[in-house]
Design an enzyme around this catalytic site. Sequence first.
Site: not given
Ligand code: NAD
Length: 257
Positions: A139, A152
Amino acid sequence: MSLHGKTAIITGSTSGIGLGIARELARAGADVVLNSFSDSPEDHAAARDIAAEYGVTARYIQADMSKGEEARALVERAGVCDILVNNAGIQHVCAIEDFPAAKWDAIIAINMSSAFHTTAVALPLMRKAGWGRVINIASAHGLTASPYKSAYVTAKHGMVGFTKVTALETAREPITANAICPGYVLTPLVEAQIPDTMAKYGMGREEVIEKVLLERQPSKEFATVGQLGQTAVFLCSDAAAQITGTTISVDGGWTAL
Ligand code: NAD
């Protein structure tokens, strides 16, 4: 480029960025293994949809990334892993003194330690196949900090460090390890932060998006899951064979500030 014949495991991939990456890898021809902890009909349907749309093999394997043995079992059950995308992640926003210890532990386990466990099982499979790509979804918070996101930010900085070590341990092999550092992407993880932020600042949805969420994203646009998926496809290409141990920001200029 074609990833035909390669198998990708993407943790936390039934929604958001993980699903976007799975779709782009499948579009490039890779067989994919989707994962989440929930094992719902929708999870299995997501795999079926990808298989039908791209003509690849797509499987769903349930495993809870908060538990090290389940993270390892995910890769063991898949049996093959050319591309490992460590993506599963959760968020909790709270001052350090009030931060629930259980939330801290869950974020460190899911967002960081799960990558150690999956990578430990995946590297021997990549060595056996003679090719591999480890792609860690960190991130902008892996490179910079924000208040109230202690667990985080800690986990994501850890993910960047783990990426560098993975790259050094595989440097003489046809395996690379890199971290993608997204800025804000409008996924369920970010949607979930909007109502609380609206209440906290007494703002409407659009105002929260512009003045709070995208405050540090100079482009004032969300990155998209498709752009992140295409970045992952690039990291799997021959052109990226000498890119290892680094971070690629997809953050609209956030970390240039
Ligand atoms: P999201 O909530 O849409 O998806 C998260 C996914 O992780 C889901 O499929 C969920 O089922 C799964 N998950 C959650 N807990 C779990 C567990 N215990 N075991 C297995 N699967 C699990 O989130 P997102 O925004 O798509 O985030 C995905 C990644 O990207 C994360 O690591 C997040 O930190 C990172 N990220 C997101 C953003 C953003 O702005 N959305 C920015 C930077 C980094």
